[in-house]
Design a protein around this motif. Sequence first.
Motif, PDB file in Angstrom:
ATOM      1  N   SER A   1       0.796  -1.651   0.211  1.00  0.00           N
ATOM      2  CA  SER A   1      -0.218  -0.370   0.069  1.00  0.00           C
ATOM      3  C   SER A   1       0.632   1.649   0.026  1.00  0.00           C
ATOM      4  O   SER A   1       0.224   2.460  -0.405  1.00  0.00           O
ATOM      5  CB  SER A   1      -1.116   0.082   1.335  1.00  0.00           C
ATOM      6  OG  SER A   1       0.159  -0.066   2.284  1.00  0.00           O
TER       7      SER A   1
ATOM      8  N   SER B   1       2.455   3.285  -5.684  1.00  0.00           N
ATOM      9  CA  SER B   1       0.972   3.257  -6.124  1.00  0.00           C
ATOM     10  C   SER B   1       0.709   2.394  -6.805  1.00  0.00           C
ATOM     11  O   SER B   1       1.703   1.213  -7.389  1.00  0.00           O
ATOM     12  CB  SER B   1       1.327   4.649  -6.906  1.00  0.00           C
ATOM     13  OG  SER B   1       0.088   5.114  -8.576  1.00  0.00           O
TER      14      SER B   1
ATOM     15  N   ARG C   1       0.523   2.017 -10.022  1.00  0.00           N
ATOM     16  CA  ARG C   1       1.281   2.285 -11.177  1.00  0.00           C
ATOM     17  C   ARG C   1       2.427   2.372 -10.838  1.00  0.00           C
ATOM     18  O   ARG C   1       3.165   3.088 -11.863  1.00  0.00           O
ATOM     19  CB  ARG C   1       0.613   3.376 -11.782  1.00  0.00           C
ATOM     20  CG  ARG C   1      -1.397   3.512 -12.266  1.00  0.00           C
ATOM     21  CD  ARG C   1      -1.628   3.905 -13.708  1.00  0.00           C
ATOM     22  NE  ARG C   1      -2.927   3.295 -14.144  1.00  0.00           N
ATOM     23  CZ  ARG C   1      -2.767   2.681 -15.706  1.00  0.00           C
ATOM     24  NH1 ARG C   1      -2.020   2.102 -15.874  1.00  0.00           N
ATOM     25  NH2 ARG C   1      -4.456   2.344 -15.901  1.00  0.00           N
ATOM     26  N   HIS C   2       3.033   2.161 -10.036  1.00  0.00           N
ATOM     27  CA  HIS C   2       4.333   2.507  -9.293  1.00  0.00           C
ATOM     28  C   HIS C   2       5.370   1.946 -10.464  1.00  0.00           C
ATOM     29  O   HIS C   2       6.743   2.639 -11.124  1.00  0.00           O
ATOM     30  CB  HIS C   2       4.743   1.664  -8.051  1.00  0.00           C
ATOM     31  CG  HIS C   2       6.158   2.486  -7.836  1.00  0.00           C
ATOM     32  ND1 HIS C   2       6.621   4.368  -7.602  1.00  0.00           N
ATOM     33  CD2 HIS C   2       7.258   2.243  -7.452  1.00  0.00           C
ATOM     34  CE1 HIS C   2       7.806   4.443  -7.089  1.00  0.00           C
ATOM     35  NE2 HIS C   2       8.580   3.152  -7.116  1.00  0.00           N
TER      36      HIS C   2
ATOM     37  N   TYR D   1      -1.721  -6.370  -7.467  1.00  0.00           N
ATOM     38  CA  TYR D   1      -1.853  -5.097  -7.435  1.00  0.00           C
ATOM     39  C   TYR D   1      -1.439  -3.838  -8.486  1.00  0.00           C
ATOM     40  O   TYR D   1      -1.394  -2.966  -8.498  1.00  0.00           O
ATOM     41  CB  TYR D   1      -0.677  -5.204  -5.624  1.00  0.00           C
ATOM     42  CG  TYR D   1      -0.840  -3.390  -5.644  1.00  0.00           C
ATOM     43  CD1 TYR D   1      -2.063  -3.264  -4.447  1.00  0.00           C
ATOM     44  CD2 TYR D   1       0.387  -2.940  -5.254  1.00  0.00           C
ATOM     45  CE1 TYR D   1      -1.845  -2.015  -4.012  1.00  0.00           C
ATOM     46  CE2 TYR D   1      -0.095  -1.039  -4.896  1.00  0.00           C
ATOM     47  CZ  TYR D   1      -0.998  -1.229  -4.260  1.00  0.00           C
ATOM     48  OH  TYR D   1      -0.954   0.165  -3.684  1.00  0.00           O
TER      49      TYR D   1
END
Length: 304
Positions: free
Chosen positions: A109, A112, A114-115, A138
């Motif tokens: 968490s 992001s 989209r990291h 995730y």
Amino acid sequence: MELRPYQQKAVDAVFNSWREFSKTLLVLPTGTGKTIVFSKVAERALNEGDGKILVLAHREELLTQARDKIYAATNLPCAFEKAGESSLDSLAPITCASVQTLMRKPRLSRFSPRHYDTIIIDEAHHALSDSYQNILGYFSSARVLGVTATPDRGDKRNLGEVFESVAYEYSIRDAIKQGYLSKIVCECVPLKIDLSNVHMKAGDYDAAEIGHALEPYLEQISDYIPRDRRTLIFLPLVATSKKMVALLKARGFNAEHIDGKSEDRREILQRLADGKIDVLCNSMLLTEGFDEPSIDCVICLRPT
């Protein structure tokens, strides 16, 4: 670092596959440079516009090896995401992450979804497990490359549950024929081991039972250990491995034991690399991704 022809074909094939599939698999035999290949995939992905790349592995040795090989092949720095180390504040474009650490919801968490643009899974035959699936789920928008030498799992589950294509596969036969792997010479120690009381577990011999069945023969086996080769021995139990070390030391070998609970693992492996160990006995540790080119004899005394 200049790639071998099959390695360059592998890199090109991965990007060709990604044009059609988001999750692809690369199959290369042990010793043919899987880590070098995915290092070059990472470098090319960054050159083509990727922001961040995540490399997943399930053991600390694999993470350290990935970081070192990536830097050697590309000069790109890596950050670690494991235990007390976090990559969030690092400017390094590549993160080498422990699956056991990153799979936890509080850890995930922090990022992001989209990291990461690309995820590379080392020893990808583990990708079916819940820990890997938590991470892939995730970061669901990232494209994925899985790298393995063993796409056929012992439990018969199909990697097609995760990967949509096999981008490239190179065989052991071709690697030997083209001079990139040594010819394999197999010799059997002539023993008559009683396996009548050894049961099967997950498609292979039960490790504990085969360890007990093997013990009476260790002294006889130790007489066959070559004195002119750097040798790695795989044994089913820690106790079996330690007993073999004692027998070898009595015969004048510089022998040591290593397992997952050895606190000085790094020092032991360095002594092996430095030529200070003739024979290294291990139980359930150096089974995947272990990289030591000086070894020229492998003795398998455990279930496959």
